[in-house]
Design a protein around this motif. Structure first.
Motif, PDB file in Angstrom:
ATOM      1  N   LEU A 322      39.548  35.837  50.686  1.00 28.20           N
ATOM      2  CA  LEU A 322      39.183  37.101  51.335  1.00 28.20           C
ATOM      3  C   LEU A 322      40.458  37.837  51.734  1.00 28.20           C
ATOM      4  CD1 LEU A 322      36.930  38.947  52.450  1.00 28.20           C
ATOM      5  CD2 LEU A 322      37.143  37.728  54.631  1.00 28.20           C
ATOM      6  N   LEU A 323      40.620  39.068  51.214  1.00 27.80           N
ATOM      7  CA  LEU A 323      41.820  39.873  51.468  1.00 27.80           C
ATOM      8  C   LEU A 323      41.455  41.216  52.066  1.00 27.80           C
ATOM      9  CD1 LEU A 323      43.732  39.329  48.088  1.00 27.80           C
ATOM     10  CD2 LEU A 323      44.063  38.083  50.234  1.00 27.80           C
ATOM     11  N   LEU A 324      42.396  41.797  52.816  1.00 26.69           N
ATOM     12  CA  LEU A 324      42.244  43.137  53.360  1.00 26.69           C
ATOM     13  C   LEU A 324      42.547  44.165  52.276  1.00 26.69           C
ATOM     14  CD1 LEU A 324      41.903  44.993  55.898  1.00 26.69           C
ATOM     15  CD2 LEU A 324      44.382  44.823  56.192  1.00 26.69           C
ATOM     16  N   ALA A 325      41.829  45.289  52.297  1.00 21.62           N
ATOM     17  CA  ALA A 325      42.030  46.343  51.306  1.00 21.62           C
ATOM     18  C   ALA A 325      43.358  47.059  51.561  1.00 21.62           C
ATOM     19  CB  ALA A 325      40.876  47.342  51.361  1.00 21.62           C
ATOM     20  N   THR A 326      44.397  46.672  50.811  1.00 23.52           N
ATOM     21  CA  THR A 326      45.717  47.301  50.853  1.00 23.52           C
ATOM     22  C   THR A 326      46.269  47.324  49.431  1.00 23.52           C
ATOM     23  OG1 THR A 326      46.954  45.242  51.127  1.00 23.52           O
ATOM     24  CG2 THR A 326      46.155  46.306  53.140  1.00 23.52           C
ATOM     25  N   PRO A 327      47.310  48.117  49.159  1.00 25.61           N
ATOM     26  CA  PRO A 327      47.936  48.064  47.827  1.00 25.61           C
ATOM     27  C   PRO A 327      48.407  46.659  47.470  1.00 25.61           C
ATOM     28  CG  PRO A 327      48.685  50.000  49.028  1.00 25.61           C
ATOM     29  CD  PRO A 327      47.875  49.189  49.997  1.00 25.61           C
ATOM     30  N   HIS A 328      48.871  45.901  48.448  1.00 25.23           N
ATOM     31  CA  HIS A 328      49.345  44.545  48.202  1.00 25.23           C
ATOM     32  C   HIS A 328      48.222  43.655  47.678  1.00 25.23           C
ATOM     33  CE1 HIS A 328      50.087  40.341  49.420  1.00 25.23           C
ATOM     34  NE2 HIS A 328      51.339  40.605  49.091  1.00 25.23           N
ATOM     35  N   SER A 329      47.025  43.800  48.238  1.00 24.56           N
ATOM     36  CA  SER A 329      45.907  42.962  47.821  1.00 24.56           C
ATOM     37  C   SER A 329      45.518  43.215  46.375  1.00 24.56           C
ATOM     38  CB  SER A 329      44.709  43.200  48.739  1.00 24.56           C
ATOM     39  OG  SER A 329      45.003  42.787  50.056  1.00 24.56           O
ATOM     40  N   SER A 330      45.589  44.470  45.946  1.00 21.63           N
ATOM     41  CA  SER A 330      45.273  44.783  44.550  1.00 21.63           C
ATOM     42  C   SER A 330      46.251  44.098  43.612  1.00 21.63           C
ATOM     43  CB  SER A 330      45.307  46.303  44.338  1.00 21.63           C
ATOM     44  OG  SER A 330      44.350  46.933  45.158  1.00 21.63           O
ATOM     45  N   ALA A 331      47.536  44.092  43.979  1.00 15.19           N
ATOM     46  CA  ALA A 331      48.540  43.416  43.153  1.00 15.19           C
ATOM     47  C   ALA A 331      48.314  41.910  43.158  1.00 15.19           C
ATOM     48  CB  ALA A 331      49.940  43.745  43.669  1.00 15.19           C
ATOM     49  N   LEU A 332      48.039  41.370  44.342  1.00 14.53           N
ATOM     50  CA  LEU A 332      47.842  39.932  44.450  1.00 14.53           C
ATOM     51  C   LEU A 332      46.683  39.469  43.584  1.00 14.53           C
ATOM     52  CD1 LEU A 332      48.105  37.887  47.701  1.00 14.53           C
ATOM     53  CD2 LEU A 332      46.173  37.510  46.183  1.00 14.53           C
ATOM     54  N   GLN A 333      45.658  40.290  43.474  1.00 18.76           N
ATOM     55  CA  GLN A 333      44.493  39.935  42.666  1.00 18.76           C
ATOM     56  C   GLN A 333      44.872  39.694  41.209  1.00 18.76           C
ATOM     57  OE1 GLN A 333      41.412  42.932  42.811  1.00 18.76           O
ATOM     58  NE2 GLN A 333      39.804  41.400  42.646  1.00 18.76           N
ATOM     59  N   HIS A 334      45.780  40.522  40.677  1.00 18.21           N
ATOM     60  CA  HIS A 334      46.213  40.357  39.280  1.00 18.21           C
ATOM     61  C   HIS A 334      46.996  39.059  39.102  1.00 18.21           C
ATOM     62  CE1 HIS A 334      44.780  44.245  38.037  1.00 18.21           C
ATOM     63  NE2 HIS A 334      45.459  44.843  39.007  1.00 18.21           N
ATOM     64  N   PHE A 335      47.875  38.748  40.041  1.00 16.99           N
ATOM     65  CA  PHE A 335      48.678  37.537  39.917  1.00 16.99           C
ATOM     66  C   PHE A 335      47.832  36.282  40.126  1.00 16.99           C
ATOM     67  CE2 PHE A 335      51.887  40.761  40.526  1.00 16.99           C
ATOM     68  CZ  PHE A 335      52.834  40.384  39.592  1.00 16.99           C
ATOM     69  N   ALA A 336      46.758  36.413  40.900  1.00 17.31           N
ATOM     70  CA  ALA A 336      45.849  35.279  41.076  1.00 17.31           C
ATOM     71  C   ALA A 336      45.235  34.882  39.739  1.00 17.31           C
ATOM     72  CB  ALA A 336      44.752  35.649  42.074  1.00 17.31           C
ATOM     73  N   GLN A 337      44.956  35.854  38.905  1.00 20.87           N
ATOM     74  CA  GLN A 337      44.383  35.539  37.590  1.00 20.87           C
ATOM     75  C   GLN A 337      45.398  34.820  36.704  1.00 20.87           C
ATOM     76  OE1 GLN A 337      41.129  35.875  37.445  1.00 20.87           O
ATOM     77  NE2 GLN A 337      41.453  36.687  39.526  1.00 20.87           N
ATOM     78  N   LYS A 338      46.674  35.181  36.842  1.00 23.75           N
ATOM     79  CA  LYS A 338      47.713  34.468  36.087  1.00 23.75           C
ATOM     80  C   LYS A 338      47.778  33.009  36.536  1.00 23.75           C
ATOM     81  CE  LYS A 338      52.646  34.457  34.990  1.00 23.75           C
ATOM     82  NZ  LYS A 338      52.408  34.143  33.572  1.00 23.75           N
ATOM     83  N   PHE A 339      47.716  32.786  37.837  1.00 23.13           N
ATOM     84  CA  PHE A 339      47.708  31.420  38.370  1.00 23.13           C
ATOM     85  C   PHE A 339      46.514  30.650  37.806  1.00 23.13           C
ATOM     86  CE2 PHE A 339      46.510  28.266  41.578  1.00 23.13           C
ATOM     87  CZ  PHE A 339      47.724  27.654  41.864  1.00 23.13           C
ATOM     88  N   SER A 340      45.377  31.299  37.726  1.00 16.73           N
ATOM     89  CA  SER A 340      44.173  30.645  37.204  1.00 16.73           C
ATOM     90  C   SER A 340      44.351  30.218  35.755  1.00 16.73           C
ATOM     91  CB  SER A 340      42.970  31.580  37.322  1.00 16.73           C
ATOM     92  OG  SER A 340      42.653  31.836  38.671  1.00 16.73           O
ATOM     93  N   ARG A 341      44.922  31.108  34.947  1.00 12.58           N
ATOM     94  CA  ARG A 341      45.088  30.802  33.521  1.00 12.58           C
ATOM     95  C   ARG A 341      46.011  29.601  33.321  1.00 12.58           C
ATOM     96  NH1 ARG A 341      45.203  36.487  33.272  1.00 12.58           N
ATOM     97  NH2 ARG A 341      47.478  36.501  33.280  1.00 12.58           N
ATOM     98  N   GLU A 342      47.030  29.487  34.151  1.00 14.21           N
ATOM     99  CA  GLU A 342      48.009  28.422  33.952  1.00 14.21           C
ATOM    100  C   GLU A 342      47.575  27.082  34.544  1.00 14.21           C
ATOM    101  OE1 GLU A 342      51.836  29.598  35.296  1.00 14.21           O
ATOM    102  OE2 GLU A 342      52.081  31.154  33.770  1.00 14.21           O
ATOM    103  N   THR A 343      46.816  27.111  35.642  1.00 10.53           N
ATOM    104  CA  THR A 343      46.510  25.873  36.353  1.00 10.53           C
ATOM    105  C   THR A 343      45.097  25.363  36.120  1.00 10.53           C
ATOM    106  OG1 THR A 343      45.760  27.071  38.319  1.00 10.53           O
ATOM    107  CG2 THR A 343      48.114  26.522  38.191  1.00 10.53           C
TER     108      THR A 343
END
Length: 718
Positions: A322-343
């Motif tokens: 659960l993240l707060l709606a900020t520009p940072h959260s939108s970026a973090l969402q994309h990198f979370a998917q990269k983590f998912s693909r690798e792990t």
């Protein structure tokens, strides 16, 4: 062509007055400025820069010579070098030598003719290039040699360490033969090659230039190709890889290159990274210091080395975040998917409002629906122990994450009574942003001086802030070029207005509490409230959230805004009118409020180790800098030397010391039990609302807030 004499005649002023106006001097009345500018425009006047230069005896040019504009490491260097030079008021001019010594001599002659006081160069002349430059009229303190040592003023990377690191890595990989590919004129490579040869006596060395790269590397591949090729920049690595894939796919070689720092992942070959943007910035600083001090110096910058994005596979599971709606959260969402693909760990991200997150934090039932929660700095000490699992209870060490954090970040975002509960993921500070173009325009500076008998400058007090806000508001000053002087956030909930009050209060006093009680019946509190009310005619209407205030500033309607830094990426949206006009400074009083938040593992999480691994990955390099590039905030000290990030969001550099300056005490005591900071700030906001919307007198509103706190004191402290 029109002359100064012609302008003086049309404007009805002296030639000296015209000269002062055209040269940006402020000792002319606003009325005469307007007349001179109008006359110059009507006559089509163009300043003769060459004549100015001859009168002065030198130009305002700092020259840069690089081998070519194709290779990225030269481009990265150039971007940061010229950005800093131009920010200091100089003009930067770039020349290309093609790594040709004779061409370089010719360029130096041109630069001398332009009367440039100094230059920086990737020289192809040799180890004593400074003697050639002296013959052409440049003092050794006026010429900075980059990477290739040509004189006493020099800057570069640690190539001895690069060789040692790469050799150690290749020994682990059991490489048996190696070829190093370099540029012909890069004599800085000699140490690098010599040290590699100590580890690999049979090492071969190929020198190339921009014009024969392809043919030389094709010939190398036609002979017995080595098991590993090391190149000194990615341009050479790409040529080798293209030749290999096109003509020799059956004989692949391991490929490693020295590379400029990559903020985003590039996995085409293995990279040993050197921060050329940082080199450009430090080189510019070093050259300007040498020009002013007439002293020479040599500087070796640290290498970034091998950096890896990859994570090994883990036991599959699903993590709900659960993240707060900020520009940072939108970026973090994309990198979370990269983590998912690798792990193999699935990450489900929900982005929610401030109200929704606080609703979750106060409910154990709602909190149990998530594995990872974003928790804000304003509620951390109160809510973290209730909903988050202490990090020392999870069998995964994150000590390495905390060693690289920006100074001042760890304590307020991680600790409650000596225990770590979370990892900072989006720490932010309040920053004063202003329209630099308006503050620097001689016309407005002169009118402001005539009106208020003081210089128009970035405000250091809220009294100055409000005066400037009025000056740039049409409702108060009809000649203002924009509509409003400031933004003001009063929010949908009072807690937002409470932050505006605290920002102003801390400019007058370091603490909101004395002997356990708030100091709301005080001169400082009354002045803070009056500072807010004084903006009534300098704003459009109160904003409800920081995104809204950022958008109004980006739309070019407002001269100043005070925002938490994690919302400032809005200034560079596709519809921004101010992206090239932004100035920034500490808030008046230099005690900014902390914002942003941390990520922690919930007590109900069934996979705490995987959850903590994900959070630690997001807060570590190189991921943290990449997220910052997409609108986040610097978490690590490494981000503050990543000038791809800093040049995109220059105020981030100021945050290197900003977190240590956020010293306003907004709780009864730093050592007491957890304090309900959110509820207290909401109480302050209610006092602001009463004054703003209901016109309740300041003293009466503050007294009521004080009485509520004293009556309900036990509900604020656990």
């Amino acid at each position: 062509m029109a002359t100064i004499k012609d302008i003086a005649k049309v404007a009805g002023v002296s030639q000296g007055t015209v000269s002062n106006v055209l040269n940006g001097k402020g000792n002319v009345s606003s009325d005469k400025m307007l007349r001179v500018e109008a006359a110059a425009h009507s006559l089509g006047y163009t300043a003769n820069e060459k004549a100015k230069m001859l009168r002065k005896g030198s130009s305002n040019i700092i020259a840069l010579i690089i081998p070519n504009p194709q290779d990225r490491h030269y481009v990265d260097f150039q971007i940061s070098f010229t950005a800093f030079i131009e920010a200091q008021g100089y003009e930067s001019v770039v020349y290309y030598s093609e790594d040709n010594a004779e061409r370089e001599r010719s360029l130096v002659e041109q630069i001398k003719a332009s009367m440039a006081p100094g230059l920086a160069c990737f020289s192809s002349v040799g180890a004593e290039a400074y003697k050639v430059y002296q013959e052409l009229g440049f003092d050794p303190a006026n010429v900075l040699f980059i990477e290739r040592k040509g004189g006493p003023l020099w800057i570069g990377f640690d190539y001895a360490k690069a060789a040692a690191d790469i050799a150690a890595y290749l020994r682990q990989c059991e490489v048996d033969s190696m070829c190093v590919v370099t540029e012909e004129k890069a004599d800085n490579d000699e140490t690098f090659i010599q040290l590699l040869r100590e580890q690999y006596p049979s090492l071969s060395h190929v020198r190339t230039n921009l014009f024969n790269r392809k043919s030389k590397l094709l010939s190398l591949h036609e002979s017995l190709p080595p098991s590993c090729v090391v190149t000194t920049h990615p341009g050479l690595a790409r040529v080798w890889k293209n030749i290999q894939q096109s003509f020799f796919p059956e004989t692949p070689s391991r490929l490693i290159t020295l590379s400029t720092l990559n903020t985003l992942p590039e996995e085409d070959f293995e990279r040993y990274e050197l921060n050329y943007r940082y080199l450009g910035r430090k080189a510019a600083e070093q050259l300007l210091n040498a020009l002013s001090s007439h002293q020479t110096s040599a500087c070796v910058l640290p290498n970034n080395g091998f950096r890896t994005w990859s994570k090994s596979r883990m036991e599959p599971c699903l993590l709900r975040v659960l993240l707060l709606a900020t520009p940072h959260s939108s970026a973090l969402q994309h990198f979370a998917q990269k983590f998912s693909r690798e792990t193999g760990i699935a990450i489900s991200v929900e982005i929610a409002s401030y109200e929704r997150i606080n609703e979750v934090l106060v409910s154990e039932t709602l909190a149990s629906e998530y594995d990872i929660l974003r928790i804000g700095a304003d509620v951390f000490s109160w809510d973290a122990p209730k909903v988050l699992r202490p990090l020392d209870e999870i069998p995964y060490s994150v000590d390495s994450v905390f060693t690289n954090l920006v100074e001042g970040v760890e304590q307020p975002y991680t600790h409650v009574r000596g225990r770590r509960y979370a990892i900072p993921i989006s720490p932010s500070l309040q920053v004063l942003f202003y329209r630099k173009d308006l503050f620097e325009k001689p016309m407005y500076r002169r009118i402001y001086q005539e009106t208020y008998h003081e210089t128009l400058k970035v405000p250091s007090t809220f009294n100055q802030y409000n005066r400037i806000a009025g000056f740039f508001s049409n409702a108060i000053n009809p000649i203002s070029p924009i509509q409003y002087g400031s933004t003001l956030l009063l929010g949908k909930k009072p807690v937002v207005a409470g932050t505006e009050f605290m920002t102003r209060y801390f400019s007058y006093a370091p603490s909101l509490f004395e002997e356990g009680l708030p100091r709301l019946i005080s001169d400082e509190a009354e002045r803070a409230m009056q500072d807010i009310l004084s903006l009534r005619h300098s704003i459009s209407s109160p904003q409800t959230w920081w995104t809204e205030a950022a958008q109004e500033f980006a739309n070019g309607k407002t001269a100043m805004t005070i925002l938490f830094s994690n919302f400032a990426s809005e200034f560079f949206g596709k519809n921004s009118q101010v992206s090239d006009k932004i100035g920034y400074s500490m808030v008046p009083g230099c005690r900014p409020l902390l914002g942003g938040g941390s990520l922690g593992v919930t007590r109900a999480c069934r996979h705490p180790e995987q959850a903590l691994r994900f959070i630690a990955w997001m807060a570590s390099e190189p991921v943290a800098s990449a997220v910052a590039l997409f609108g986040g905030n610097p978490i690590t000290a490494s981000t503050l030397t990543n000038y791809e990030v800093i040049e995109a969001f220059p105020w981030m550099e100021m945050l290197s010391t900003g977190f240590t300056q956020a010293l306003g005490q907004r709780t009864p005591s730093t050592n007491c039990a957890p304090f309900n900071d959110h509820k207290f700030v909401n109480l302050l906001g209610e006092a602001v609302w009463r004054c703003w919307y209901e016109q309740v007198p300041i003293k009466k509103s503050l007294q009521r807030a004080q009485q509520v706190y004293e009556r309900e004191r036990e509900s604020f402290i656990r």
